[in-house]
Design an enzyme around this catalytic site. Sequence first.
Site, PDB file in Angstrom:
ATOM      1  N   HIS A 306       0.850  -1.187   0.000  1.00 28.14           N
ATOM      2  CA  HIS A 306       0.000   0.000   0.000  1.00 28.14           C
ATOM      3  C   HIS A 306       0.885   1.237   0.000  1.00 28.14           C
ATOM      4  O   HIS A 306       1.946   1.266   0.622  1.00 28.14           O
ATOM      5  CB  HIS A 306      -0.920   0.014   1.229  1.00 28.14           C
ATOM      6  N   ASP A 363      -7.779  -4.150  -1.122  1.00 31.61           N
ATOM      7  CA  ASP A 363      -8.257  -4.327  -2.495  1.00 31.61           C
ATOM      8  C   ASP A 363      -8.204  -5.797  -2.911  1.00 31.61           C
ATOM      9  O   ASP A 363      -9.071  -6.270  -3.649  1.00 31.61           O
ATOM     10  CB  ASP A 363      -7.419  -3.484  -3.459  1.00 31.61           C
TER      11      ASP A 363
END
Length: 428
Positions: A306, A363
């Site tokens: 991330h 995600d």
Amino acid sequence: MSETAKLIFGDKTIEMPVITGSEGEKALDISRLRGDTGLITMDDGYMNTGSCTSNVTFLDGEKGILRYRGYPIEQLAEKATFLEVSYLLIYGELPDKEQFEIFRNNVVRHTMIHEDLKRLYDGFPKDSHPMAILSSMICTLSGYYNDSSDPLNPRHREISMTRLLSKTPTIAAYSHKKSIGQPFVYPRNSLSYVGNFLNMMFSVPAEDYEVDPLVEKALDLLLILHADHEQNCSTSTVRLVGSSRANLYATIASGICALWGPLHGGANQAVIDMLEIIRDEGGDVNKFVQLAKDKNSTFRLMGFGHRVYKNFDPRAVIIKKACDDVLRKMGKQDPLLDIARKLEEAALTDSYFVDRKLYPNVDFYSGIIYRAIGIPTEMFTVMFAMGRMPGWIAQWKEMIENPNTKIGRPRQVFTGAQSRNYVEMGKR
């Protein structure tokens, strides 16, 4: 005594106040920099630039901390509902029972959309991306409710915020029904916020549809985890557009368009696209893991690591269990889900990924859950927008109610041609 920092430029020395946040974050106040020195700052992507102070969300990427209005995401995910979190984000405190019932009833009463608005779906081609429809329809609400669109009017703000929370699931579900040629399903006030959306997405007039409680809970959790994430691309867009005093519908539509990008809200869709590539190439996960390690390869594993979280994504830790529960309950036999499992195992055990903290992020797991419960890939980013709606609204409300808010107007360093004279076409 307040802290200051000094900047020396040429023969000038200026002092800049140091702003300290409630969690100890420090920032230099450079608001007088250009006026005192003629200088501006350069910061591509605004990686080191604070555009506002905010009470909404705290994020510490180094420690893997995410809090909404001070409440840890872990507690909210375990104990709260999405509508309760929505109230918290927008109004700053958790509602008591009476406040929540009033809020919930207001949301329920506004879920239907104007019948004329439904006809606009006929103007979109069947294969239109749902995000194109969602952003267009949300902006079009401005035309249907122009009698209550003044952002400086508290009553207008209140009704606009409620309408957005209420109508977004309906607009989103209708965009899906449009794409598959099925009739629109009216909202049902007897269902929960998420249950109502699932019913509008998957029920048909020919037979009864029952909302699966596990799916309902998992989707509610996903919306909570996506509800806000500090000053990301779409939220910053909402604040920037809102600073012009555009109405809330147009402002939120701009955030939806920003979210559409594959580097932002489209990341969970990119995960499924990656899994399909691996499947179409024979399903050899190890081959693609090795490609991801090869610095000369253009292949990248989507849904790992991330930009902000440098240790772990706290949302991914929460959603992994929900993902396990959904897959176990539904017993899905899907080659893509099998590939995802193998990739997850590689990322959690392979020293290359462990050392670089390339863990599966939110995600990765959200894409798997959406696919397992039957939500089409092109709807993934729409689901993200549904979840992010209360965060956008909260950030906009905070910005518009701040008397010190100025219209956003970034500076630039010009690198083009200097002054030159126009040459007649025949002499060029």
